[in-house]
Structure formats: C-alpha cells, structure tokens
Design a protein around this motif. Structure first.
Motif, PDB file in Angstrom:
ATOM      1  N   UNK A  74      66.980  33.144  72.550  1.00 18.49           N
ATOM      2  CA  UNK A  74      65.740  33.166  71.764  1.00 18.49           C
ATOM      3  C   UNK A  74      64.630  33.878  72.534  1.00 18.49           C
ATOM      4  N   UNK A  75      64.467  33.556  73.799  1.00 18.47           N
ATOM      5  CA  UNK A  75      63.397  34.179  74.597  1.00 18.47           C
ATOM      6  C   UNK A  75      63.645  35.677  74.761  1.00 18.47           C
ATOM      7  N   UNK A  76      64.875  36.065  75.075  1.00 19.11           N
ATOM      8  CA  UNK A  76      65.167  37.489  75.227  1.00 19.11           C
ATOM      9  C   UNK A  76      64.995  38.236  73.906  1.00 19.11           C
ATOM     10  N   UNK A  77      65.396  37.623  72.804  1.00 20.00           N
ATOM     11  CA  UNK A  77      65.192  38.243  71.494  1.00 20.00           C
ATOM     12  C   UNK A  77      63.715  38.428  71.186  1.00 20.00           C
ATOM     13  N   UNK A  78      62.919  37.398  71.449  1.00 20.79           N
ATOM     14  CA  UNK A  78      61.464  37.492  71.224  1.00 20.79           C
ATOM     15  C   UNK A  78      60.829  38.523  72.149  1.00 20.79           C
ATOM     16  N   UNK A  79      61.265  38.553  73.406  1.00 18.05           N
ATOM     17  CA  UNK A  79      60.732  39.522  74.362  1.00 18.05           C
ATOM     18  C   UNK A  79      61.046  40.951  73.915  1.00 18.05           C
ATOM     19  N   UNK A  80      62.267  41.181  73.435  1.00 21.18           N
ATOM     20  CA  UNK A  80      62.636  42.507  72.947  1.00 21.18           C
ATOM     21  C   UNK A  80      61.778  42.936  71.767  1.00 21.18           C
ATOM     22  N   UNK A  81      61.531  42.025  70.850  1.00 23.00           N
ATOM     23  CA  UNK A  81      60.668  42.330  69.698  1.00 23.00           C
ATOM     24  C   UNK A  81      59.251  42.619  70.181  1.00 23.00           C
ATOM     25  N   UNK A  82      58.773  41.820  71.130  1.00 23.63           N
ATOM     26  CA  UNK A  82      57.409  41.985  71.633  1.00 23.63           C
ATOM     27  C   UNK A  82      57.210  43.347  72.294  1.00 23.63           C
ATOM     28  N   UNK A  83      58.099  43.727  73.200  1.00 21.57           N
ATOM     29  CA  UNK A  83      57.867  45.014  73.857  1.00 21.57           C
ATOM     30  C   UNK A  83      58.165  46.183  72.928  1.00 21.57           C
ATOM     31  N   UNK A  84      58.952  45.966  71.888  1.00 16.33           N
ATOM     32  CA  UNK A  84      59.150  47.015  70.883  1.00 16.33           C
ATOM     33  C   UNK A  84      57.876  47.217  70.056  1.00 16.33           C
ATOM     34  N   UNK A  85      57.205  46.121  69.751  1.00 11.64           N
ATOM     35  CA  UNK A  85      55.953  46.229  68.997  1.00 11.64           C
ATOM     36  C   UNK A  85      54.898  47.028  69.751  1.00 11.64           C
ATOM     37  N   UNK A  86      54.942  46.990  71.078  1.00 12.43           N
ATOM     38  CA  UNK A  86      53.934  47.661  71.894  1.00 12.43           C
ATOM     39  C   UNK A  86      54.408  48.986  72.482  1.00 12.43           C
ATOM     40  N   UNK A  87      55.445  49.566  71.877  1.00 18.26           N
ATOM     41  CA  UNK A  87      55.983  50.842  72.334  1.00 18.26           C
ATOM     42  C   UNK A  87      55.435  51.989  71.492  1.00 18.26           C
ATOM     43  N   UNK A  88      55.194  53.108  72.143  1.00 21.57           N
ATOM     44  CA  UNK A  88      54.700  54.299  71.482  1.00 21.57           C
ATOM     45  C   UNK A  88      55.859  55.033  70.799  1.00 21.57           C
ATOM     46  N   UNK A  89      56.301  54.473  69.651  1.00 28.62           N
ATOM     47  CA  UNK A  89      57.287  55.139  68.807  1.00 28.62           C
ATOM     48  C   UNK A  89      57.025  54.760  67.368  1.00 28.62           C
ATOM     49  N   UNK A  90      57.796  55.319  66.463  1.00 24.41           N
ATOM     50  CA  UNK A  90      57.501  55.183  65.038  1.00 24.41           C
ATOM     51  C   UNK A  90      57.376  53.743  64.563  1.00 24.41           C
ATOM     52  N   UNK A  91      58.126  52.844  65.122  1.00 20.50           N
ATOM     53  CA  UNK A  91      58.106  51.452  64.659  1.00 20.50           C
ATOM     54  C   UNK A  91      57.270  50.536  65.543  1.00 20.50           C
ATOM     55  N   UNK A  92      56.530  51.114  66.467  1.00 23.78           N
ATOM     56  CA  UNK A  92      55.638  50.321  67.298  1.00 23.78           C
ATOM     57  C   UNK A  92      54.353  49.999  66.553  1.00 23.78           C
ATOM     58  N   UNK A  93      53.755  48.888  66.897  1.00 25.58           N
ATOM     59  CA  UNK A  93      52.506  48.468  66.261  1.00 25.58           C
ATOM     60  C   UNK A  93      51.318  49.025  67.039  1.00 25.58           C
ATOM     61  N   UNK A  94      51.322  48.829  68.346  1.00 30.57           N
ATOM     62  CA  UNK A  94      50.294  49.354  69.248  1.00 30.57           C
ATOM     63  C   UNK A  94      50.996  50.158  70.329  1.00 30.57           C
ATOM     64  N   UNK A  95      50.454  51.286  70.686  1.00 25.63           N
ATOM     65  CA  UNK A  95      51.112  52.188  71.636  1.00 25.63           C
ATOM     66  C   UNK A  95      50.639  51.942  73.071  1.00 25.63           C
ATOM     67  N   UNK A  96      51.164  50.890  73.688  1.00 23.33           N
ATOM     68  CA  UNK A  96      50.822  50.599  75.080  1.00 23.33           C
ATOM     69  C   UNK A  96      51.922  51.062  76.033  1.00 23.33           C
ATOM     70  N   UNK A  97      53.167  51.020  75.601  1.00 27.34           N
ATOM     71  CA  UNK A  97      54.297  51.414  76.442  1.00 27.34           C
ATOM     72  C   UNK A  97      54.796  52.795  76.048  1.00 27.34           C
ATOM     73  N   UNK A  98      55.014  53.639  77.030  1.00 29.84           N
ATOM     74  CA  UNK A  98      55.626  54.941  76.749  1.00 29.84           C
ATOM     75  C   UNK A  98      57.108  54.728  76.470  1.00 29.84           C
ATOM     76  N   UNK A  99      57.740  55.728  75.903  1.00 30.16           N
ATOM     77  CA  UNK A  99      59.179  55.617  75.641  1.00 30.16           C
ATOM     78  C   UNK A  99      59.972  55.487  76.933  1.00 30.16           C
TER      79      UNK A  99
END
Length: 121
Positions: free
Chosen positions: A38-63
């Motif tokens: 559960x924690x790893x799944x949530x963590x993966x979703x969290x850092x995906x949300x903050x990635x600079x790609x098409x499905x990211x919410x906020x662009x804090x992490x580079x690809x």
C-alpha cells in the motif's frame, strides 16, 4: 533503445501503483507485507503526480529524476519478498513489477518524439 513515450509510461505508473494497492487487499496480505504494497503504491502515485510529463499534476520532478525513483522502486520490489512475509500472489507480483519497472526505466524516452510534419495540401 528508448521507444516508450512518457504518456504510456505515465499510464503504466498509475495502473501498476493502483493495482498494487488493490492487490494488497485482494491477496489478504497482513502486517508489513500489506503496508509495504500500500505504501509503495501510494508513493508511486505521489511521485507520478509531481513528475513533469503528460499525466503529472505539478511539474516538480524531471523525467530523469522520475526514472531514478522508478529504478529504486524496481530494486525495492525485487528485494521486498526477502524482507517481509508476502502471500503467494504478492510474492510473484513483486518480481513481475520489479522487472516491468526496470524495463520501463530502460525504454522510456526522456523527451517527446519529433513533431510530425503536417500533410501538404
């Protein structure tokens, strides 16, 4: 050879991480095994949300930073069955997820592909 577009990578990120959370419940995992999935799944979703790609919410992490986290994620998933007690379904899934995550790290394009030329009319 990097041929997977970041948009496809993003879809895989969300589906796999959501699947991990669901599998923790379906497999009847308990204790540390349940918490890890559960924690790893949530963590993966969290850092995906903050990635600079098409499905990211906020662009804090580079690809490249995202792919580095994915590489770490793959290693954790690979060693997880040796660290915590997992039901058989999660034990096998952990290895499959590790291999798929590593494959995505190695095959995802860092930048969008070249723009397609518009047809001349």
């Amino acid at each position: 050879m990097r041929f997977i577009p970041t948009s496809v990578h993003g879809i895989a990120d969300y589906l796999v991480c959501l699947g991990m959370i669901i599998m923790a419940f379906v497999a009847g995992a308990q204790g540390a095994g349940f918490a890890a999935f559960v924690i790893l799944g949530c963590f993966g979703i969290l850092y995906s949300l903050f990635t600079d790609y098409e499905l990211g919410w906020k662009s804090y992490l580079s690809m490249p930073a995202h792919l580095a986290l994915d590489a770490g994620f793959a290693v954790v998933m690979l060693v997880l069955p040796f660290l915590v007690d997992l039901p058989p379904m999660l034990y096998r899934s952990s290895f499959v997820i590790a291999v798929l995550a590593a494959a995505l790290v190695l095959t995802t394009r860092m930048r969008p592909g070249p723009a397609r030329a518009e047809p001349m009319v």
